[in-house]
Design a protein around this motif. Structure first.
Motif, mmCIF file in Angstrom:
data_model
loop_
_atom_site.group_PDB
_atom_site.id
_atom_site.type_symbol
_atom_site.label_atom_id
_atom_site.label_comp_id
_atom_site.label_asym_id
_atom_site.label_seq_id
_atom_site.Cartn_x
_atom_site.Cartn_y
_atom_site.Cartn_z
ATOM 1 N N UNK B 99 0.866 -1.285 -0.420
ATOM 2 C CA UNK B 99 -0.147 -0.044 0.477
ATOM 3 C C UNK B 99 0.737 1.519 -0.119
ATOM 4 N N UNK B 100 1.875 1.198 0.752
ATOM 5 C CA UNK B 100 3.021 2.456 0.407
ATOM 6 C C UNK B 100 3.274 2.679 -0.687
ATOM 7 N N UNK B 103 1.478 4.394 -3.298
ATOM 8 C CA UNK B 103 0.825 5.688 -3.207
ATOM 9 C C UNK B 103 1.887 6.636 -3.507
ATOM 10 N N UNK B 104 2.928 5.479 -3.418
ATOM 11 C CA UNK B 104 4.534 6.365 -3.499
ATOM 12 C C UNK B 104 4.287 6.147 -5.136
ATOM 13 N N UNK B 105 3.623 5.689 -5.993
ATOM 14 C CA UNK B 105 3.559 5.458 -7.289
ATOM 15 C C UNK B 105 5.127 4.268 -8.337
ATOM 16 N N UNK B 106 5.515 3.501 -7.014
ATOM 17 C CA UNK B 106 6.477 2.473 -7.222
ATOM 18 C C UNK B 106 7.643 1.778 -5.867
ATOM 19 N N UNK B 132 -1.593 3.942 -7.896
ATOM 20 C CA UNK B 132 -1.900 5.721 -7.525
ATOM 21 C C UNK B 132 -2.844 5.961 -7.253
ATOM 22 N N UNK B 133 -3.535 6.367 -8.619
ATOM 23 C CA UNK B 133 -4.968 7.275 -8.498
ATOM 24 C C UNK B 133 -5.704 6.237 -7.748
ATOM 25 N N UNK B 135 -5.728 4.425 -4.884
ATOM 26 C CA UNK B 135 -4.674 4.412 -3.333
ATOM 27 C C UNK B 135 -6.265 3.907 -2.239
#
Lengths: 619, 169
Positions: B99-100, B103-106, B132-133, B135
């Motif tokens: 999940x982290x 959110x960070x997109x990678x 990410x979008x 999330x």
């Protein structure tokens, strides 16, 4: 029981056993490696394997030849054997292939059985290469003081980003939960069983990197396709059995080395370890074999990542990231909103790293940390940019650059109005003043050390100092990390007290304190301890004294090779021999080479002054 | 490939429903005992790891090579996670890291999950941007069970103009 008790089977078996005897197969290195035989003092063999299911002959543990004959006999049968309940050809697949090769089995007279379980297990690795994995030590957990080693089986087509999907091959003691204080003692004397397991690497990374905060070093090994096959076949056999686990020698590192030994019998790795096996030593050994290691990868622990990220930020942003973890209102403050989106992302990522480290390492994580982390990540996801790569340099150099474990020291100097020469042997492992490359910074584990000193004027040779165990862990505190520092010492030294000039003195002491890192010259660690100490000596009234006090000190890297430590203590002893003592110590070490150093040390106690110059060799 | 994963996830979902009826623990994954292991509250190192790496000393232990089932009894054959459980096990055991990284997109966990789900490497960037979008909704799905998370991801892929293209293979 077995279906083929035909005369031909009997005669072919007899023929194979005779062939094996002619070729002296039971004496060959491969057979010894497969069965883990070690030669005893009188030339007798004994296997290190402790699981009766691993042997097909009742005397297999001590008789290589009987075991070989019994193994051949069992290959004619489809009876399920061993802990994994498979036909012998499958349960002992490495033995089978080796013997088949040596004796060129006639498949008409000894049919090869299908081993679906082994095949499926083997295929699932999609093996491309094998890496040795070294999670470095972690002083605050005694079981991992020396680090650990395991293998990772790298899959075909993997990238650095999907490495965590590989399986590991790990050997560990099966310790029942809640084993408590007996755990180390039982671990040392072999009362646990050790088993092999194939835990996915992502779980191991979670354990070391996220929860225990240990840096991981990965060494990719150059093995041929045939060696990889031998390696995995033998792993399969061992997965089917156990060894008694001995913390010092037959431990995680030792038994996984045995797998490499079988993969490439020319390596002779386990032969190097007679009394103990230190994981870092096994790494150094593997590095020393020409062409064996083809690449090294570093995986920083979460605390290393957080420290390096904080270092890279200006003070204002560092504090902002810290405030975000405590108060989400900061996200709407101008200090935050004025940052560029990549900067905002960096600050939020750091805040999340910190919250997660709190959640995963603290005993009773507060529920609001989880909520705050969720909120930080939600804010982060709205930025719609991927985080930039952040490359992290380790604080401790890789283990193979470290000094070796044993230490011998020759020195000489003055004490009060006498001169002396001395020699020291230390069994392990690392002290604060030793060359720090490859070791966890600010941590000391000294054990089994003895110093013999000859005083010239007094014309006396005596055991000057001995250390059973001397542990010291400095954990520099900052606004983020606040672990206590601690120390523990059990040993003896030689004192001058109450008119006794040279008296043996038993020491038991322990302390708790804190440390702080400074960057005045290069890097300094300041520390302070509150401590308790008990002494036993004939120099005291009532033979003993018990008391306590405080120590303050500094440890400083003056230059790359030059380290200095200074401490001052005051202790009062209200019990037994009522007395008090001022002590100070200044020591300085200069590194000459990876395994050579010189020291100059000054020790003062009340009216006792001791100056020592020494040369140290590690081997 | 992705279609297969999608079909499978739905099948598992039903499997999990059946499991729900049998087990009182709604967090139990697809037919093998993940239990509350990585899904509930982490209790800190002292408790989670022994749990994850627990060796079961029941009957299955002695009949399995690598009888270590690291707390996932019934998900492994000879210590290997069965193919059909690989994705949900991974999602479950790495939920926090995943999940982290969404959110960070990678990140490596996200890349590994994309690989397990059959998203081709050249489409990973779109996959990351998509996670990410979404999330918030993905995390909400994940709170219920790893199966639901994987299912939401599959649904999102199926409804994504570029990623859905890649999945028709």
């Amino acid at each position: 029981m077995s279906e083929a008790q035909s005369p031909d089977h009997e005669s072919y078996l007899a023929q194979l056993i005779e062939q094996a005897q002619q070729k002296k197969l039971a004496e060959q290195r491969d057979w010894r490696l497969l069965l883990h035989y070690r030669k005893g003092l009188f030339g007798e063999y004994e296997s290190e394997q402790d699981d009766p299911g691993f042997f097909l002959s009742p005397n297999g543990k001590t008789n290589p030849e009987a075991e070989l004959a019994a193994t051949l006999a069992q290959f004619f049968s489809s009876e399920l054997v061993g802990r994994s309940k498979q036909p012998a050809q499958c349960a002992f697949v490495a033995r089978y292939h080796w013997l088949k090769e040596q004796l060129t089995f006639d498949s008409a007279r000894l049919p090869q059985l299908a081993c679906e379980r082994f095949d499926r297990w083997y295929e699932d690795f999609e093996v491309d290469s094998v890496s040795l994995i070294f999670p470095s030590s972690y002083l605050n957990n005694p079981a991992s003081m020396f680090g650990h080693t395991l293998f990772r089986v790298d899959q075909k087509g993997q990238t650095e980003q999907t490495r965590i999907l590989s399986y590991t091959i790990n050997y560990a003691a099966d310790v029942p939960p809640n084993s408590g204080l007996l755990y180390p003692i039982r671990g040392i004397f072999g009362s646990y069983r050790g088993y092999f397991s194939t835990i996915p690497y992502y779980l191991k990374v979670q354990q070391y990197r996220d929860i225990e905060n240990r840096d991981i070093w990965e060494y990719r090994l150059n093995l041929t396709e045939n060696q990889l096959r031998r390696f995995l076949m033998h792993t399969w056999e061992l997965g089917n059995a156990y060894f008694d686990y001995f913390y010092f020698k037959e431990n995680c590192s030792y038994h996984i080395l045995a797998l490499l030994d079988y993969a490439d019998p020319n390596l002779h790795l386990t032969d190097e370890f007679l009394f103990w096996t230190v994981p870092a030593d096994t790494v150094r050994l593997i590095i020393s074999k020409p062409g064996l290691v083809s690449g090294i990868t570093y995986r920083p622990s979460r605390s290393t990542i957080i420290k390096r990220k904080r270092e890279s930020l200006p003070a204002a942003e560092r504090d902002l990231a810290q405030r975000v973890t405590q108060d989400l209102g900061e996200l709407t403050s101008p200090a935050f909103t004025h940052l560029t989106p990549p900067k905002q992302a960096f600050v939020l990522d750091l805040a999340s790293d910190f919250l997660r480290s709190q959640i995963e390492t603290k005993k009773d994580p507060k529920p609001e940390w989880k909520e705050r982390n969720r909120a930080v990540l939600t804010a982060r996801s709205r930025l719609r940019i991927p985080s930039e790569e952040f490359s992290v340099r380790p604080f401790a150099k890789q283990p193979e650059l470290g000094h070796k474990m044993l230490q011998a020291t020759l020195g000489g100097g003055w004490r009060n109005n006498d001169t002396f020469e001395e020699a020291t042997f230390r069994g392990g492992y690392h002290s604060l003043l030793d060359p720090e490359a490859g070791y966890t910074p600010d941590a000391q584990i000294e054990m089994a050390s003895i110093t013999v000193r000859h005083y010239n004027r007094a014309d006396q040779t005596r055991v000057e100092r001995a250390t059973l165990l001397n542990l010291l862990s400095l954990s520099p505190m900052d606004s983020v990390f606040r672990s206590p520092s601690w120390k523990l010492n059990v040993g003896m030294n030689t004192i001058r007290h109450n008119g006794c000039q040279l008296c043996s003195n038993g020491v038991f002491s322990g302390g708790l304190g804190g440390a702080k890192e400074l960057r005045l010259l290069n890097r300094e660690v300041l520390f302070a301890f509150a401590e308790a100490e008990a002494n036993v000596s004939r120099a005291y009234d009532d033979m003993h004294r018990v008391g306590g006090g405080a120590t303050i000190g500094i440890l400083s890297d003056l230059a790359e090779r030059w380290k200095v430590m200074a401490t001052g203590s005051y202790l009062r002893f209200p019990l037994g021999d009522k007395s008090d003592e001022f002590r100070w110590y200044v020591g300085s070490r200069f590194t000459i080479a990876q395994n050579w150093a010189v020291r100059l040390e000054y020790n003062h106690r009340n009216h006792d002054n001791d100056i020592l110059f020494s040369v140290q060799a590690f081997f | 490939m992705l279609k297969k994963v999608l079909m499978f996830s739905i099948a598992v979902l039903f499997g999990a429903q059946a499991g729900l009826a049998m087990a009182s623990n709604p967090d139990t994954g697809p037919g093998c005992g993940l239990g509350k292991l990585a899904w509930g509250e982490y209790k800190g190192q002292k408790e989670i790891l022994p749990q994850v790496l627990q060796t079961t000393t029941n009957g299955t232990f002695w009949s399995q090579t690598f009888g270590i089932s690291f707390g996932t009894s019934g998900c492994t054959n000879d210590g290997k996670i069965m193919g059909e459980h690989k994705t949900t096990m991974f999602a479950s055991l790495n939920f926090d890291a995943l999940t982290a990284e969404m959110a960070q997109g990678q990140g490596e966990h996200l890349t590994s999950l994309a690989t397990l789900m059959g998203v081709p490497a050249e489409r990973h960037a779109e996959f990351f941007a998509m996670t990410q979008e979404r999330y918030t909704s993905l995390v909400q799905a994940g709170e219920t069970s790893p199966v639901a998370l994987v299912k939401s991801l599959n649904d999102a892929i199926a409804g994504h103009p570029v990623l859905a293209q890649a999945s028709i293979r």
